[in-house]
Design a protein around this motif. Structure first.
Motif, PDB file in Angstrom:
ATOM      1  N   THR A 369      22.423 -30.018  16.043  1.00  0.00           N
ATOM      2  CA  THR A 369      23.077 -30.433  14.799  1.00  0.00           C
ATOM      3  C   THR A 369      24.580 -30.503  15.008  1.00  0.00           C
ATOM      4  O   THR A 369      25.191 -29.555  15.499  1.00  0.00           O
ATOM      5  CB  THR A 369      22.755 -29.448  13.661  1.00  0.00           C
ATOM      6  N   LYS A 370      25.189 -31.624  14.625  1.00  0.00           N
ATOM      7  CA  LYS A 370      26.619 -31.858  14.824  1.00  0.00           C
ATOM      8  C   LYS A 370      27.454 -31.462  13.611  1.00  0.00           C
ATOM      9  O   LYS A 370      28.544 -30.909  13.743  1.00  0.00           O
ATOM     10  CB  LYS A 370      26.863 -33.336  15.152  1.00  0.00           C
ATOM     11  N   LYS A 371      26.946 -31.765  12.406  1.00  0.00           N
ATOM     12  CA  LYS A 371      27.707 -31.404  11.206  1.00  0.00           C
ATOM     13  C   LYS A 371      26.826 -31.471   9.971  1.00  0.00           C
ATOM     14  O   LYS A 371      25.773 -32.115   9.956  1.00  0.00           O
ATOM     15  CB  LYS A 371      28.919 -32.324  11.027  1.00  0.00           C
ATOM     16  N   VAL A 373      26.994 -32.475   5.854  1.00  0.00           N
ATOM     17  CA  VAL A 373      27.758 -33.329   4.946  1.00  0.00           C
ATOM     18  C   VAL A 373      27.363 -33.005   3.509  1.00  0.00           C
ATOM     19  O   VAL A 373      26.170 -32.846   3.206  1.00  0.00           O
ATOM     20  CB  VAL A 373      27.522 -34.822   5.251  1.00  0.00           C
ATOM     21  N   GLU A 382      23.151 -33.795   3.590  1.00  0.00           N
ATOM     22  CA  GLU A 382      22.539 -34.326   4.810  1.00  0.00           C
ATOM     23  C   GLU A 382      23.080 -33.591   6.028  1.00  0.00           C
ATOM     24  O   GLU A 382      24.122 -32.923   5.976  1.00  0.00           O
ATOM     25  CB  GLU A 382      22.800 -35.832   4.938  1.00  0.00           C
ATOM     26  N   ILE A 383      22.355 -33.714   7.126  1.00  0.00           N
ATOM     27  CA  ILE A 383      22.848 -33.194   8.398  1.00  0.00           C
ATOM     28  C   ILE A 383      22.869 -34.329   9.407  1.00  0.00           C
ATOM     29  O   ILE A 383      22.066 -35.268   9.332  1.00  0.00           O
ATOM     30  CB  ILE A 383      21.994 -32.015   8.925  1.00  0.00           C
ATOM     31  N   HIS A 384      23.804 -34.243  10.335  1.00  0.00           N
ATOM     32  CA  HIS A 384      23.930 -35.240  11.394  1.00  0.00           C
ATOM     33  C   HIS A 384      23.519 -34.592  12.710  1.00  0.00           C
ATOM     34  O   HIS A 384      24.040 -33.531  13.086  1.00  0.00           O
ATOM     35  CB  HIS A 384      25.364 -35.749  11.472  1.00  0.00           C
ATOM     36  N   THR A 385      22.583 -35.218  13.392  1.00  0.00           N
ATOM     37  CA  THR A 385      22.044 -34.648  14.630  1.00  0.00           C
ATOM     38  C   THR A 385      22.156 -35.641  15.787  1.00  0.00           C
ATOM     39  O   THR A 385      22.438 -36.824  15.586  1.00  0.00           O
ATOM     40  CB  THR A 385      20.560 -34.272  14.457  1.00  0.00           C
ATOM     41  N   VAL A 386      21.906 -35.123  16.977  1.00  0.00           N
ATOM     42  CA  VAL A 386      21.847 -35.969  18.160  1.00  0.00           C
ATOM     43  C   VAL A 386      20.860 -35.338  19.138  1.00  0.00           C
ATOM     44  O   VAL A 386      20.736 -34.111  19.203  1.00  0.00           O
ATOM     45  CB  VAL A 386      23.244 -36.130  18.822  1.00  0.00           C
ATOM     46  N   GLU A 407      22.018 -40.576  17.771  1.00  0.00           N
ATOM     47  CA  GLU A 407      22.516 -39.925  16.561  1.00  0.00           C
ATOM     48  C   GLU A 407      21.600 -40.246  15.375  1.00  0.00           C
ATOM     49  O   GLU A 407      21.039 -41.344  15.292  1.00  0.00           O
ATOM     50  CB  GLU A 407      23.942 -40.372  16.244  1.00  0.00           C
ATOM     51  N   LYS A 408      21.466 -39.266  14.484  1.00  0.00           N
ATOM     52  CA  LYS A 408      20.565 -39.455  13.345  1.00  0.00           C
ATOM     53  C   LYS A 408      21.098 -38.692  12.144  1.00  0.00           C
ATOM     54  O   LYS A 408      21.681 -37.613  12.280  1.00  0.00           O
ATOM     55  CB  LYS A 408      19.158 -38.961  13.696  1.00  0.00           C
ATOM     56  N   VAL A 409      20.901 -39.245  10.958  1.00  0.00           N
ATOM     57  CA  VAL A 409      21.273 -38.587   9.709  1.00  0.00           C
ATOM     58  C   VAL A 409      19.989 -38.223   8.970  1.00  0.00           C
ATOM     59  O   VAL A 409      19.110 -39.065   8.787  1.00  0.00           O
ATOM     60  CB  VAL A 409      22.145 -39.503   8.830  1.00  0.00           C
TER      61      VAL A 409
END
Length: 494
Positions: A369-371, A373, A382-386, A407-409
């Motif tokens: 998980t990157k961040k 939101v 939401e969460i931003h993943t890679v 990358e995915k939201v």
């Protein structure tokens, strides 16, 4: 051993769990028992293997192989086969103070090293154990056994998880006056509030605590050492102290958006849920409700699974479990031979329930998980993943490397951080002047369990770091033996 040819005549059989779509409607335990004849057949599968690796209790490749409390497994399997249930519980209690706990929540490293398991499905050791103790309680064989005489020595045990309870039980058997301090309002540590009811009904804990109280152990709840009761006062009020407070400091995820509402540690979620359930059947509303929300669980262990099962019972809209590690293989690999713990793919109860409800295993692997939101009102949206892959760095260590373009939201109304624990909290350690190691655990050698403060011992997760309930019981029993030796000059405890 059981029947000499039993492992060839009978197949491994476990009782059917309650159906997933039925059990998610309540908080009752979902494991059932086999009929007696079928259970005796399972005891008969325990073979004359010569060296019973099932109760070795050693670490192989960093994981437990065999039972850490050295349960006399072949002996009570044989007694099950012969229908000698009362004798079976006597043998089981020789090494395990709380088989009703391990028989429900232990991952059963004993089964991973079962000799039958080399080329056939292993013996149902965990289920056999649970059946023995549940039958013993139903038959009235588990009764208080207070010590015949008292030594007059007073011991304080800090923490009422499995290590603290095991330590207290053993010290009480030695005749000492034992007081167990617990900061929560109920006894049991993480077994009480960290493990949901459907996996460990709290009545199972309460009935054992009632027996321990009748044996003379005093429990002081709602009292945190270092806050409600000065840590230094322990040394003045008691002849010895055993620290069994656990490793309760959770691992955080310090990324952008971590401060948003709706992002919680898993234990915040699980603790509040069980307390509200026990206090009012959730009528008080004092819990983090997953109802109608897209739930993201970050972490793939047992705690993550408990978050999945709990969220489903709340009525979540969806649940996704993210794991940074790759998916385990379906079969043992060459670098994971017997009798090591088998690192293979399996679905636990939470994943089974999610699959039954939503159509698929909720776990996604090799994702970081990157961040987080927010929605503009301070709540996570939401969460931003890679996706990542594991590659060796210059030093030959495997490290996660992001895969460009993956990358995915993901929609998220509730995020639960279930990434394990870092070590014990400092509330009691600092005032006592107890030394800690590089990982912040109490510095006390395995075997002696004595800290740098004379008469102060440590056991369980607080000493070894996050681990299994059987290791906690192992350490609690062993620390009690060393404490008894310190108080009396010698010990008769095992």
């Amino acid at each position: 051993m059981g029947k000499p040819t039993g492992f060839m005549e009978y197949k491994r059989e476990l009782p059917a769990d309650r159906p997933p779509l039925e059990r998610i409607k309540d908080w009752k335990e979902f494991h059932l028992h086999l009929p007696e004849e079928a259970q005796r057949n399972q005891g008969a599968r325990c073979m004359d293997c010569g060296i019973p690796f099932c109760h070795t209790g050693i670490l192989l490749n960093g994981m437990a192989s065999g039972c850490p409390i050295n349960n006399l497994i072949p002996e009570w399997n044989d007694l099950i086969y012969k229908g000698l249930w009362k004798e079976a519980i006597a043998r089981l209690h020789r090494t395990n103070n709380f088989p009703e706990f391990t028989g429900r929540v232990c991952p059963a490293p004993c089964e991973g090293s079962c000799t039958v398991g080399i080329n056939e499905p292993q013996v149902t050791i965990k289920n056999n154990e649970c059946t023995i103790i549940d039958r013993a309680f139903s038959e009235g064989w588990v009764i208080p056994q207070p010590p015949v005489s008292r030594t007059g020595k007073k011991v304080a045990v800090v923490g009422s998880g499995p290590s603290g309870l095991a330590c207290a039980a053993q010290l009480n058997k030695a005749g000492h006056l034992v007081t167990v301090f617990e900061r929560a309002d109920r006894v049991g540590g993480l077994m009480m509030y960290g493990i949901p009811n459907m996996k460990l009904d709290k009545a199972v804990i309460d009935r054992r605590i009632d027996i321990m109280k009748a044996e003379g152990i005093e429990f002081v709840t709602g009292t945190e050492i270092g806050k409600d009761y000065p840590a230094e006062k322990l040394l003045a009020d008691y002849d010895s102290v055993v620290l069994c407070g656990g490793a309760t400091k959770p691992r955080d995820l310090p990324i952008e958006g971590r401060e948003l509402k709706g992002v919680h540690f898993a234990m915040e979620f699980l603790h509040a849920n069980t307390k509200s359930l026990l206090d009012s059947a959730h009528a008080d509303g004092n819990y983090i409700n997953a109802n109608g929300k897209d739930v993201i669980v970050i972490g793939g262990g047992d705690t993550g699974t408990d978050c999945v099962g709990t969220s489903i019972r709340h009525g979540c809209k969806s649940v996704t479990q993210l794991e940074i590690m790759p998916s385990p293989p379906s079969e043992r690999q060459s670098d994971n031979p017997w009798p090591q713990w088998p690192k293979v793919y399996k679905m636990d109860y939470g994943q089974e329930e999610a699959a039954a409800l939503y159509g698929a295993d909720p776990r996604q692997y090799c994702i970081t998980t990157k961040k987080f939101v927010g929605d503009g009102n301070g709540h996570v949206k939401e969460i931003h993943t890679v996706k990542i892959e594991w590659k060796k760095d210059g030093a030959g260590r495997f490290v996660p490397v992001e895969i460009p373009g993956t990358e995915k939201v993901m929609s998220a109304g509730l995020v639960l951080l279930a990434m394990g624990f870092l070590g014990p909290e400092d509330t009691v350690l600092k005032p006592l002047g107890v030394e800690q190691d590089a990982r912040s655990n109490v510095k006390a050698a395995y075997g002696s369990f004595e800290t740098n403060i004379k008469g102060v011992f440590a056991a369980g997760d607080m000493r070894r770091g996050q681990s299994l309930v059987v290791w906690a019981i192992n350490e609690g029993r062993a620390a009690a033996r060393e404490c008894d030796k310190y108080l009396m000059g010698s010990t008769v405890l095992p």
